[in-house]
Design a protein around this motif. Sequence first.
Motif, PDB file in Angstrom:
ATOM      1  N   ARG A 110       0.829  -1.199   0.000  1.00 35.04           N
ATOM      2  CA  ARG A 110       0.000   0.000   0.000  1.00 35.04           C
ATOM      3  C   ARG A 110       0.867   1.254   0.000  1.00 35.04           C
ATOM      4  N   HIS A 113       2.936   1.519  -3.363  1.00 35.61           N
ATOM      5  CA  HIS A 113       2.173   1.569  -4.611  1.00 35.61           C
ATOM      6  C   HIS A 113       1.265   2.789  -4.574  1.00 35.61           C
ATOM      7  N   PRO A 115      -1.137   5.790  -5.492  1.00 36.94           N
ATOM      8  CA  PRO A 115      -2.283   5.834  -6.370  1.00 36.94           C
ATOM      9  C   PRO A 115      -2.002   6.632  -7.627  1.00 36.94           C
ATOM     10  N   ALA A 116      -1.392   7.760  -7.456  1.00 38.84           N
ATOM     11  CA  ALA A 116      -1.263   8.627  -8.624  1.00 38.84           C
ATOM     12  C   ALA A 116       0.110   9.274  -8.610  1.00 38.84           C
ATOM     13  N   ASP A 117       0.139  10.412  -9.168  1.00 40.08           N
ATOM     14  CA  ASP A 117       1.386  11.132  -9.323  1.00 40.08           C
ATOM     15  C   ASP A 117       1.997  11.529  -7.996  1.00 40.08           C
ATOM     16  N   SER A 118       1.175  12.119  -7.156  1.00 33.66           N
ATOM     17  CA  SER A 118       1.746  12.735  -5.970  1.00 33.66           C
ATOM     18  C   SER A 118       2.266  11.653  -5.044  1.00 33.66           C
ATOM     19  N   GLU A 120       2.959  12.082  -2.014  1.00 31.00           N
ATOM     20  CA  GLU A 120       2.714  12.390  -0.628  1.00 31.00           C
ATOM     21  C   GLU A 120       1.434  11.764  -0.094  1.00 31.00           C
ATOM     22  N   ASP A 124      -5.951  10.364  -2.891  1.00 30.87           N
ATOM     23  CA  ASP A 124      -5.900  11.483  -3.810  1.00 30.87           C
ATOM     24  C   ASP A 124      -7.236  12.217  -3.738  1.00 30.87           C
ATOM     25  N   ALA A 127      -9.541  11.583  -6.518  1.00 33.19           N
ATOM     26  CA  ALA A 127      -9.886  10.193  -6.789  1.00 33.19           C
ATOM     27  C   ALA A 127     -10.645   9.553  -5.645  1.00 33.19           C
TER      28      ALA A 127
END
Lengths: 166, 1194
Positions: A110, A113, A115-118, A120, A124, A127
């Motif tokens: 978790r 991996h 979720p997206a670009d950021s 931090e 998101d 999302a």
Amino acid sequence: MAFTFAAFCYMLSLVLCAALIFFAIWHIIAFDELRTDFKSPIDQGNPGHARERLRNIERICFLLRKVSARAALVLPEYSIHSLFCIMFLCAQEWLTLGLNVPLLFYHFWRYFHCPADSSELAYDPPAVMNADTLSYCQKEAWCKLAFYLLSFFYYLYCMIYTLVSS
Amino acid sequence: MSAPAGSPPRAAGARSQPKLGGAAASGAAAGPGPAPPPQNGPAQNQMPVPSAYELYSQSYSIPSGHHFQGPGKMTSLPLDGQCGDYYSGFYTASTQNAVTPKTTHQPPGAEQVYGRLLPAPHSAGSTPECFQGAASPASHLYVSASQPSSSFVNHYSGPAMYSASSSAVSQGFPSTCGHYAVSTVSNAVYPSVSYPSLPAGEPYGQQMFTSQNASTVRPVRDNSFSSQNTALSRPSPLPPPPPQQYHQQHSLSGYSIPSWSASGPPSAQDNLIRNHAGSLPPANNNPTNTVADSLSCPVTQNVQPPKSSPVVSTAVSAASSARLPPTANHLVEPVASVTQPSELLQQKDMLSSSASSPAPDPAPEPDPSPAPVPTAPQPSKVAKPFGYGYPTLQPGYQNAAAPLHSGGQPSPGYSGFQQYAQQYPGMNQLSSSLGGLSLQSAAQPESLRPVNLTQERNILPVTPVLAPVPNLNLELKKLNCSPDSFRCTLTNIPQTQALLTKAKLPLGLLLHPFRDLTQLPVITSNTIVRCRSCRTYINPFVSFIDQRRWKCNLCYRVNDVPEEFMYNPLTRSYGEPHKRPEVQNSTVEFIASSDYMLRPPQPAVYLFVLDVSHNAVEAGYLTILCQSLLENLDKLPGDSRTRIGFVTFDSTIHFYNLQDGLSQPQMLIVSDIDDVFLPTPDSLLVNLHESKELIKDLLNALPNMFTNTRETHSALGPALQAAFKLMSPTGGRVSVFQTQLPSLGAGLLQSREDPNQRSSTKVVQHLGPATDFYKKLALDCSGQQTAVDLFLLSSQYSDLSSLACMSKYSAGCIYYYPSFHSTHNPSQAEKLQNELKRYLTRKIGFEAVMRIRCTKGLSMHTFHGNFFVRSTDLLSLANINPDAGFAVQLSIEESLADTSLVCFQTALLYTSSKGERRIRVHTLCLPVVSSLADVYAGVDVQAAICLLANMAVDRSISTSLSDARDALVNAVVDSLSAYSSTVSNIQHSVLIAPSSLKLFPLYVLALLKQKAFRTGTSTRLDDRVYAMCQIKCQPLVHLMKMIHPNLYRIDRLMDEGAIHVNDRVVPQPPIQKLSAEKLTREGAFLMDCGCVFYIWVGKSCDNTFIEDVLGYPNFASIPQKMTHLPELDTLSSERTISFITWLRDSRPLSPVLYVVKDESPAKTEFFQHLIEDRTEAAFSYYEFLLHIQQQICK
């Protein structure tokens, strides 16, 4: 009746497990808040409400972020759990370790991996409101709560058992 | 324990076998990407598109049946002979296209409705008719309709909808009674479309016709048809026409008899007027009498239903006999027609015993009884009554028996039954029994005809593919939302999630909510009637239990009808809640009361953030922009409060003080880009009208101000922060013009593209953003109701994937002009100019939210488009523009077995540029089916493809491009194999698809060869990302052109089959399939790719064509770069140009035209769109089919 390292581990886990339960409950509440935005239906269309709501979502997402100076909830949870595993490894409590290892791996997965670009945020803001994501996160939180609750009692039992048996 | 153990494998599974279709079908089970933090989120950019923009005022108007406007291109539908004959004969009789439905409609009641509705726009120019409800015989009606309309015209003349409504309000229109502001309709976009062969009134004609088939399925010959028609049209003028209208309202008779007699007469009217303190505007009083007259008629009509029950049974039996032929090659025996009625009669009993007064539903049918009854038996003796169920609108349900089932099952059987079943939308208690009946119909509609894909060579129809019409009964069909605004991938909703999973098809909605409409009823009312529990707006698909209560069609709660709603101000009648325009139109717009706003509606605020670095000045876009702005300054949507501002930036940020009173614009430079501040608190955003001279000065000066700049850096991030600060008090629109990678300050980006990887077949990296700066900024902007629109005019890589985030999450739109240069690339410059014109003048809505509701049991999960999802069903849109499309994925959470209809409603609440809060509501109604075959019969393949494309974009960003491509292929493989497993009698070695899905593999192949998803062909990263952005935010019609271009042969344009638009003849050449085999050297072809047109001229093309159309003597003299067709004084030139103009008008992104010579290097551009052909990197269509077949057999 001896105060072994294992017994100490279990005692510490017991306390920390209570904290984890708190985290899990907090997650559940947070996601629930995200999901239900029905305070006043007519208010839904208000632009003012929009801002407030966005803030709210962001606040929750930021609280759930992985790395942060303040109020981060995800990383402490993960680290506490990893600490458990290390302690049980040291105490050679194989069964307990075995029970915890799957969750440990899940946490690792978790964490790395994203979720997206950021890098931090674990969640998101754009999302997280996706109903799929949200229900997944909610389920995850409930499962964790159950797991922590069970392990709380398990640790209690084990602590007494080790204290008594040795 | 279950979470840790369960989740990762799930994600892994999703990755190992990517299935977009599965993702849609099984809801959470395989959303795009790995499970927990799935895809990049439901936010993308939308690509607006200028073209058919009409003036703002025109777009608000009363619809006289707004479905009417859609069918732009129906000329040469694949009718087969009988149909064609029928239609031509039939329509020639009609004098005016608007009136045609009249002849079509059999039920006189319906005819009346149309008699009133349709002629209206033509006759008076303003059409308040629909407000009148349908109550009176046609003759009366006409009078009553036209009178109020004229009075309204007088009263509220002019296009200014706003002034109209506000004036009404200021006159003290009763506070409790809804007032309908009526604006004139000036039919700008489809002013006078007339079809020589098929009139424009088509859809209605067909639909009415269809219903007729249902009730009296008739033999196929022309004669019988015409006789039928005459017989049926006769009853219409009869004094007591059937209360067909009740039908629409789903049953009103229960209460209507007593109440009407009470409320009908003028006395009631008077009471009402008194109640409302005489505040009705005097001009409106004229129609009172006529309306009262017309009201009295319904009273008499209502008495009829009870009497007519025997007739019902006969009429119904005819229908049932046709629709229940149990086996395929079977004559429908008279016996069947005898037995069936009994069943239906039982139903009827049940119906009448049930509370919600269904009795009137069958009632309309009996009325035309003298006519239909004699003809009704006919169908029962006919062997193949199939075919006319959906004459033209839905090719799927068309004639033509399946070759494999040559016996032919009557399609009306299929459709007819459904129609009957759906006459009782609100009645759950019945639906199950009806549903049971529907299973009996073994009829196979045309859309289920198995097509052997590998053998059928010409799979692409020669006319544009139309949206399938949901299989509803005729009234619902008529009321249903136009497919242009609202489409579902499955027009038959499966009953359970299990069924959906079995079908392996994506379920979702495609929305175009803010589309420019020519006819839109605008309603001003103090109370907007909504369901108390789910907040659904009242819509045509609710059922009125009695006069005082209505049942919500989404949550089934019973609500009270407010007192105000009982009064219909347009007909000035009382007690007809079902005739209010809200209940007569599935697309309506409310003017919201102050309940819907917390702060006063914001003014229109426009801020332009312009890149003026060396690169930008070199490209020369400033001249074009300033010129367009100067031209359109007065056309910017807004009112007296409109504000405008300018910010320019290179390595510093320049603000412009335009305060009224200054002698010239004052430039304020902020060089501290690390901590941006506003140099003055106000006067940077100024009132457009007060400071117009200064603004003009600035726009004139701006192009030359930076001509000698040597500054190459671009501090886009800080400029955006400044813009955010400037906009946050009000909200509005920020238009950013950027020409290079931002290189300074926050949000700076590095070049990430490796040119060597452009044609890589393996990994395409950097599809996601490099930084979340732009996303965060967009979220902040969204919170402050500010949308950021991006115009990227770059010659090099500019990391669109990162920059696009600023628009994606703030509900902006993205325009991209690769290799833009004002002089070196004139076609792009012209494109920018055209698109700016559209962009600046199109309608705009501010501080919008869109909520999508659906019937209990369905739930939405993933959204596609440009927005921020604020709640699970609420999209926050800082701005909404008419060119934005959205997509939603649906899952079925609970079984829908207890309902026969599902409804979807989108409500878009926005502030218009005139500072009004408005709510635009669209409602779509679809049938629920329980068999897999029915699900396949109702596939809307275009919608499915668009939804899949959206999902694939998410997938390629969250995981990888190859994964998304596999998922697309799997979507075809899964759905076709699922289909072939349902068809047991076909050997599995051939690749078959239901007729409704026959284009599915072709479209998927087209997607795979699309810029967004192709591999192996050199594609610049920005081009790819831009294509993805377009997929996410383009509405379906435009997206389909992008995915699968249309190819026409234009060197022999004929007037045959041409349509007339605005007194111009527009030829309609057949669509050719996208294959080089269709190109001949002797011809010239036009390819319409959505945003690009190519004209390919063959080597030995006829010189007369080259001379007449292109203006050059022969092939050799055509220049390599030709982007314009000259206006020549020849017939073929006129035809070609009118055809191209017609194509252009229909879209928002102004397409560039390239004339491609056969041997020129540019022809590769053209040839890569021929998607049925093999390229070195991709399959040909036939190979693709073989590949799919292989996969299925595996």
